[in-house]
Design a protein around this motif. Structure first.
Motif, PDB file in Angstrom:
ATOM      1  N   ILE A  13       7.019   9.558   3.839  1.00  0.00           N
ATOM      2  CA  ILE A  13       8.459   9.488   3.580  1.00  0.00           C
ATOM      3  C   ILE A  13       8.810  10.604   2.599  1.00  0.00           C
ATOM      4  O   ILE A  13       8.339  10.593   1.455  1.00  0.00           O
ATOM      5  N   VAL A  14       9.606  11.558   3.055  1.00  0.00           N
ATOM      6  CA  VAL A  14      10.088  12.638   2.191  1.00  0.00           C
ATOM      7  C   VAL A  14      11.500  12.268   1.759  1.00  0.00           C
ATOM      8  O   VAL A  14      12.416  12.199   2.593  1.00  0.00           O
ATOM      9  N   GLY A  15      11.656  11.984   0.467  1.00  0.00           N
ATOM     10  CA  GLY A  15      12.946  11.505  -0.032  1.00  0.00           C
ATOM     11  C   GLY A  15      14.109  12.360   0.399  1.00  0.00           C
ATOM     12  O   GLY A  15      15.145  11.854   0.831  1.00  0.00           O
ATOM     13  N   GLU A  16      13.978  13.667   0.289  1.00  0.00           N
ATOM     14  CA  GLU A  16      15.019  14.590   0.753  1.00  0.00           C
ATOM     15  C   GLU A  16      14.378  15.939   1.033  1.00  0.00           C
ATOM     16  O   GLU A  16      13.714  16.508   0.164  1.00  0.00           O
ATOM     17  N   VAL A  17      14.560  16.435   2.244  1.00  0.00           N
ATOM     18  CA  VAL A  17      14.041  17.750   2.585  1.00  0.00           C
ATOM     19  C   VAL A  17      15.104  18.780   2.212  1.00  0.00           C
ATOM     20  O   VAL A  17      16.274  18.639   2.554  1.00  0.00           O
ATOM     21  N   GLU A  49       4.127  21.627  -1.615  1.00  0.00           N
ATOM     22  CA  GLU A  49       2.730  21.400  -1.981  1.00  0.00           C
ATOM     23  C   GLU A  49       2.368  19.925  -1.851  1.00  0.00           C
ATOM     24  O   GLU A  49       1.250  19.580  -1.444  1.00  0.00           O
ATOM     25  N   LEU A  50       3.312  19.042  -2.189  1.00  0.00           N
ATOM     26  CA  LEU A  50       3.042  17.614  -2.085  1.00  0.00           C
ATOM     27  C   LEU A  50       2.947  17.167  -0.629  1.00  0.00           C
ATOM     28  O   LEU A  50       2.131  16.303  -0.287  1.00  0.00           O
ATOM     29  N   VAL A  51       3.785  17.744   0.247  1.00  0.00           N
ATOM     30  CA  VAL A  51       3.715  17.398   1.665  1.00  0.00           C
ATOM     31  C   VAL A  51       2.369  17.828   2.241  1.00  0.00           C
ATOM     32  O   VAL A  51       1.709  17.063   2.961  1.00  0.00           O
ATOM     33  N   ILE A  52       1.932  19.043   1.905  1.00  0.00           N
ATOM     34  CA  ILE A  52       0.635  19.530   2.391  1.00  0.00           C
ATOM     35  C   ILE A  52      -0.492  18.649   1.862  1.00  0.00           C
ATOM     36  O   ILE A  52      -1.414  18.268   2.594  1.00  0.00           O
ATOM     37  N   HIS A  76       0.842  -1.197   0.000  1.00  0.00           N
ATOM     38  CA  HIS A  76       0.000   0.000   0.000  1.00  0.00           C
ATOM     39  C   HIS A  76       0.881   1.253   0.000  1.00  0.00           C
ATOM     40  O   HIS A  76       1.145   1.854   1.040  1.00  0.00           O
ATOM     41  N   VAL A  77       1.392   1.602  -1.181  1.00  0.00           N
ATOM     42  CA  VAL A  77       2.307   2.741  -1.327  1.00  0.00           C
ATOM     43  C   VAL A  77       1.768   3.695  -2.386  1.00  0.00           C
ATOM     44  O   VAL A  77       1.381   3.261  -3.481  1.00  0.00           O
ATOM     45  N   VAL A  78       1.755   4.979  -2.061  1.00  0.00           N
ATOM     46  CA  VAL A  78       1.389   6.027  -3.014  1.00  0.00           C
ATOM     47  C   VAL A  78       2.624   6.878  -3.246  1.00  0.00           C
ATOM     48  O   VAL A  78       3.190   7.424  -2.294  1.00  0.00           O
ATOM     49  N   ARG A  79       3.051   6.987  -4.501  1.00  0.00           N
ATOM     50  CA  ARG A  79       4.281   7.719  -4.826  1.00  0.00           C
ATOM     51  C   ARG A  79       3.930   9.067  -5.455  1.00  0.00           C
ATOM     52  O   ARG A  79       3.201   9.135  -6.437  1.00  0.00           O
ATOM     53  N   LEU A  80       4.484  10.131  -4.866  1.00  0.00           N
ATOM     54  CA  LEU A  80       4.301  11.476  -5.395  1.00  0.00           C
ATOM     55  C   LEU A  80       5.661  12.023  -5.813  1.00  0.00           C
ATOM     56  O   LEU A  80       6.673  11.784  -5.147  1.00  0.00           O
TER      57      LEU A  80
END
Length: 473
Positions: A323-327, A309-312, A288-292
């Motif tokens: 999971i934020v690949g890189e902040v 915008e994607l985090v919000i 159950h993974v959604v990739r943005l």
């Protein structure tokens, strides 16, 4: 052009092909009888053709192929491959005999020139190559097994590099030219591409390709590579399972994303995971993974979608984990707020030279959100949001190792307090190899309290410092 003119134009090419094949045939025959060859015959044997001969022939064919293809280069890759194969068969049938293997090689090379990466195609086919760096026509470097090394790959000139860059841009729907001399894109296989054109790059076009494996490196893989110790793995696995927010720091190429993907292996399969990346590269096993993925601006400068915008937006997608690949910017504030408002167990990475530098950079990125927040308020957000800080480093021997695993414990005045749980202690190595051991510092993390509350056993033995080691690093 009439058929007679075409035959006249093709005549010099056919002659060069015949000469090259005659030399190749002589060389093959000489190799077969070399055991009974006399010194006199060996001296009379024709020398092998120079490596530039084949490239010269291929270049001439490529020029003629482009003239015949015209606008067909915009078609699908399979259509172009069929066109190139038909072209090679037709040209060689004009009077030059090649066997099936030689025809196939010529066809593949020309196809790579039209739709692929040209001279870089063999490097892209090598799974051991992680980075391809083109500084100029005669300067192509690769990173393999953690070390940079030069290659024998050559481009004809700067225009040849430019054409390859333009083909890459066209394949991903982007543009690179004098008006927009920078390209940051992702290939269909997930590789990240960065390219520059003059006048931005003074000495000519440059091309950098960061490759990612088609198979994710697992926790067991990294353990066998000695990126961390079994005790570190037990602690990090517990931290992820107990929904501790983890931030991984490190320099460029230190292995942050690889470690992030390995730690995500500990996320239960029953949870919904939303990943947010600038260039999608994470490979997760959960069902159950959604990739943005962010989106750059189009040719008109419109349609850009940033990580913030994607985090919000991800908060409205009912995630169990984010999971934020890189902040790397203002999204740091939204990520911290998400971690502080019920989205435990989130993971992210950050570019930094050390754990302290990571916390300082995170504070700076929060300020990039445009909100004038006092430093203490930002640090309170950091302390409340992040529990585990992992620093990864690529050492001089090219091996990537977890340099430290720390726990964020609170604020003392305006300073963020951290405790090192595990560290990599260097020692004298042998040759180029860096020596050292992973050691516990003797500090038992707060995670032990969570285990006790759940009634689970606390693996106290993994936190014991070796004899003679300080209780705190």
């Amino acid at each position: 052009m009439s058929q007679e003119d075409e035959r006249s134009a093709a005549q010099p090419l056919r002659e060069r092909l015949r000469r090259s094949l005659a030399q190749t045939g002589s060389r093959r025959l000489a190799q077969r009888v070399v055991g009974r060859e006399t010194p006199a015959r060996r001296a009379e044997r024709p020398e092998s053709p120079s490596p530039s001969g084949y490239h010269e022939i291929k270049s001439a064919l490529f020029t003629r192929l482009l003239e015949e293809l015209g606008e067909q280069t915009a078609g699908s890759e399979e259509q172009i491959r069929e066109t190139v194969r038909a072209f090679v068969d037709r040209v060689l049938d004009e009077g030059v005999a090649l066997n099936e293997r030689e025809r196939t090689r010529l066809s593949e090379d020309l196809t790579d020139e039209v739709v692929g990466l040209g001279p870089l195609a063999p490097l892209m086919a090598d799974p051991a190559v992680t980075d391809i760096l083109v500084n100029g026509p005669t300067q192509v470097y690769i990173e393999r097994f953690g070390s940079l090394e030069p290659t024998d790959v050559r481009f004809r000139d700067d225009d040849h590099i430019r054409r390859v860059i333009e083909r890459i841009a066209a394949r991903v729907g982007r543009r690179i030219d004098l008006a927009s001399p920078l390209l940051d894109a992702r290939l269909p296989d997930g590789s990240r591409v960065n390219a520059t054109l003059p006048p931005i790059s003074i000495d000519g076009p440059t091309l950098s390709i960061r490759r990612f494996g088609h198979r994710r490196l697992t926790q067991d893989d990294l353990l066998s590579l000695r990126e961390f110790s079994p005790e570190m793995l037990v602690y990090l696995d517990l931290a992820v399972r107990l929904k501790k927010n983890v931030l991984i720091s490190g320099g460029t190429g230190a292995g942050k994303s690889t470690l992030l993907g390995a730690l995500a292996e500990s996320i239960p399969a029953s949870e919904r995971v939303v990943t947010i990346e600038d260039a999608a590269e994470l490979i997760l096993d959960q069902p159950h993974v959604v990739r943005l993925e962010t989106r750059p601006a189009n040719i008109e400068g419109q349609g850009v979608v940033r990580q913030r915008e994607l985090v919000i937006n991800s908060l409205r997608m009912r995630p169990d984990r984010i999971i934020v690949g890189e902040v790397r910017g203002g999204e740091a504030l939204d990520m911290l707020q998400a971690m502080n408002t019920g989205h435990e167990g989130s993971l992210s990475t950050i570019h930094a030279n050390g754990p302290r530098d990571a916390l300082s950079r995170l504070e700076t990125m929060v300020l990039m959100s445009g909100l004038e927040l006092p430093s203490r308020a930002i640090r309170e957000q950091v302390v409340g949001a992040i529990q585990v800080l992992v620093h990864v480093r690529r050492y001089e021997d090219g091996v990537r190792r977890v340099a430290s695993v720390s726990e964020i414990v609170g604020l003392e005045g305006d300073a963020i307090l951290t405790n090192d749980i595990f560290v990599f202690k260097r020692s004298a190595g042998s040759g180029r190899r860096v020596g050292g051991d992973f050691q516990a510092t003797g500090v038992v993390p707060r995670l032990a309290d969570d285990l006790r509350e759940r009634g689970e056993p606390v693996p106290v033995e993994i936190f014991r410092a070796p004899p003679g080691a300080p209780g705190r690093a």
